[in-house]
Design an enzyme around this catalytic site. Structure first.
Site, PDB file in Angstrom:
ATOM      1  CD  GLU A 357      -2.585  -1.177   2.385  1.00 22.92           C
ATOM      2  OE1 GLU A 357      -3.955  -1.243   2.331  1.00 22.92           O
ATOM      3  OE2 GLU A 357      -2.060  -0.857   3.536  1.00 22.92           O
TER       4      GLU A 357
HETATM    5  C1  TNX Z   1      -4.418  -3.995   5.072  1.00 25.25           C
HETATM    6  S1  TNX Z   1      -2.868  -5.920   4.288  1.00 25.25           S
HETATM    7  C2  TNX Z   1      -2.997  -3.754   5.483  1.00 25.25           C
HETATM    8  C3  TNX Z   1      -2.623  -3.241   6.927  1.00 25.25           C
HETATM    9  C4  TNX Z   1      -4.104  -2.855   7.473  1.00 25.25           C
HETATM   10  C5  TNX Z   1      -4.801  -4.010   7.369  1.00 25.25           C
HETATM   11  C6  TNX Z   1      -6.086  -4.078   8.362  1.00 25.25           C
HETATM   12  C7  TNX Z   1      -1.417  -5.052   4.047  1.00 25.25           C
HETATM   13  C8  TNX Z   1      -0.347  -5.689   3.742  1.00 25.25           C
HETATM   14  N1  TNX Z   1      -1.969  -3.825   4.736  1.00 25.25           N
HETATM   15  O1  TNX Z   1      -1.837  -1.850   6.999  1.00 25.25           O
HETATM   16  O2  TNX Z   1      -3.594  -3.038   9.119  1.00 25.25           O
HETATM   17  O3  TNX Z   1      -5.313  -3.916   6.053  1.00 25.25           O
HETATM   18  O4  TNX Z   1      -6.825  -5.129   7.998  1.00 25.25           O
END
Ligand code: TNX
Length: 545
Positions: A357
């Protein structure tokens, strides 16, 4: 026949010595397995490759010993783990010994196991006069001990001795080895911090179900949780808070070593993650020079706009707003120092660089970042693990890609020859609510009931990926909404044992209808262990729940 002997004794007192002789030598001592002992044997979780009962009973008695075949330190440690459990719960004073004598013992051996069991398998044989566990590796032996633990009455989990328990095990044989070598749990210690004791407890919970990986998410926008000597503000400033403005914290190098040692004693590899180049706000606010932009410090916007603010750690749960700046030399001094120190304090072969992300990192910069991380991790003698987005960079067979959301990333990783870990958010993100009424957790990926997290197969989940490229499964537990270990337990149980089984047991050998009755039996153990679990309506827990 016993009754006849008895009558004979009554009628012919004169022949008592002869009758006694007959009784001693002709009497059949065999005790059939009790229904409870059978149920425990049938409820081993994860489900073993094979488990067959032979109908009789072995009983632990106070004269028992734990016999080991050699003075190997690991053998001794595993024996002590078992001894501690047995002595605490039974009140016995069983010794660990290299001498084979008497009967009624439990013997542990690293010799003579069948090679087809491979490195993590074990064989466990229960006969009326003793138990034997053999394996090719200490890890395998510990998994055998964890199985034995599940065969014993649930009171074995007590922290003080239980009077009047018949410590019975059904006789039989278990032959077992895992389907996948990577069976992991991830704990997010950034959004909320969990103490060393909490992490040890977490290790105990996952070890019962033969998980062998604990991934620690050590940094994110909301907190930096590991001591780095060359960048002290990371913990001085970056660890102060948690989501919601709660109490922060971090692990000193000593704390981290304590976690590593504890994990090692349970044959669990720690995967430390520093999330970069996004999810990096806690570092940016600790060192102004890392803030993106020209070297002269610009005036950052306030936290309400989700822009890094020097000295202020973000306490919200929004993601994707922070990034390292690829144009700055200091960025790579930082990355080099952090990964070097982390590699040095981590004995295991892996470093996780995050990579998820990075919404405000330009795509070409993102790819260049991941390629640089790859070189740095390699130069420090470790293997790089990263979230699925890293598949867009130059990944190869030395890289491990953690799939969580986009099947295209998983396919891309596979095409490039990388290895994969499966953490599909809609199945094994254990921070997801069970249903809309669950008080803890999020639901952006799905509501995940216990049956859903169990019913899937890593080998077929994303079409076109070769089974050989899949290392296994990992269940992340993100902690935006989780503050205490009670919260953690509630999200883990009852789903975690099912994920452990997805990793351990072949898909052909798994069936929800059958599994859910094993869960009922397992839950009796959780009650004795005082585990806070969700009484899912999908499971027939039975009276009293
Ligand atoms: C996605 S999955 C994220 C996390 C969050 C999570 C909450 C991923 C690699 N990143 O930063 O904590 O969703 O469900």
């Amino acid at each position: 026949m016993h009754y006849q002997v008895f009558k004979m004794i009554r009628t012919y007192r004169a022949v008592l010595p002869i009758a006694g002789f007959i009784l001693l030598f002709s009497c059949d001592n065999t005790k059939p397995s009790s229904p409870e002992a059978k149920l425990r044997f049938e409820s081993i979780t994860p489900k073993p490759v094979s488990a067959t009962m032979s109908g009789e009973t072995f009983t632990l008695t106070k004269d028992m010993k734990i016999v080991i075949n050699g003075s190997d330190k690991e053998l001794q440690n595993i024996a002590s783990f078992l001894r501690e459990k047995i002595n605490t719960a039974t009140g016995f004073d069983a010794d660990v010994s290299e001498e084979v004598s008497g009967s009624g013992n439990i013997s542990l051996s690293l010799d003579g196991a069948n090679k087809t069991l491979e490195s993590e398998g074990y064989e466990l044989t229960v006969e009326e006069d003793g138990v034997k566990i053999t394996a090719n590796s200490p890890a395998g032996l510990l998994w055998g001990v964890q199985t034995l633990r599940q065969l014993l009455p649930v009171e074995i989990e007590r922290s003080s001795s239980a009077p009047d328990v018949a410590w019975e095990i059904a006789t039989g044989a278990v032959r077992d080895f895992p389907e996948y070598s990577w069976r992991g749990s991830m704990l997010d210690v950034s959004r909320h911090f969990f103490t060393v004791e909490d992490v040890k407890h977490h290790i105990d919970l996952i070890s019962l179900y033969k998980m062998n990986i604990l991934h620690l998410h050590l940094s994110d926008d909301q907190g930096w949780r590991i001591q780095i000597d060359s960048w002290p503000n990371l913990t001085e400033i970056g660890s102060r808070n948690a989501v919601g403005g709660g109490k922060g914290g971090f692990y000193t190098k000593q704390d981290y070593t304590e976690i590593l040692n504890y994990a090692a004693s349970r044959y669990i590899t720690i995967i430390p993650e520093i999330d970069m180049p996004g999810h990096i706000n806690a570092a940016l606010v600790s060192y102004n020079e890392l803030l993106p932009g020209p070297p002269i410090r610009r005036e950052p916007a306030g936290p309400e706009e989700n822009k890094p603010t020097p000295g202020v750690v973000h306490t919200g749960i929004e993601v994707g707003f922070s990034t390292l700046d690829i144009k700055k030399d200091v960025t790579f001094k930082f990355v080099n120092d952090v990964l070097r120190e982390l590699a040095k304090m981590t004995p295991g072969p892996y470093l996780h660089i995050g990579g998820d992300e990075a919404a405000v990192t330009k795509k070409p910069d993102y790819i260049a970042f991941v390629n640089r991380f790859k070189e740095i991790v390699k130069a420090n003698g470790k293997k790089m693990v990263g979230w699925e987005e890293i598949a867009q960079a130059d990944v190869d067979s030395t890289i491990i890609v953690q799939y969580w959301s986009n099947p295209e990333h998983a396919k891309m990783a596979a095409e490039k020859g990388a290895k994969l870990i499966f953490s599909p958010a809609q199945k094994v993100y254990l921070d997801m609510q069970y249903d809309s009424t669950t008080k803890l957790g999020l639901h952006w990926a799905a509501y995940i009931e216990v049956d859903s997290s169990y019913m899937w197969d890593p080998a077929t989940f994303v079409e076109g990926i070769d089974r050989d490229q899949i290392l296994g499964v990992e269940a992340p537990l993100w902690s935006e909404t989780l503050v205490t270990m009670d919260d953690v337990e509630y999200m883990l149980f009852p789903r975690l044992p099912g994920v452990a089984e997805v990793g351990w047991t072949s898909a052909e050998n798994r069936d929800w209808q059958e599994y859910k009755s094993r869960l009922v039996n397992q839950s009796k153990r959780w009650e004795v262990m005082d585990i806070n679990f969700y009484r899912s309506p999908k499971v027939p827990w039975g009276a009293g729940n």
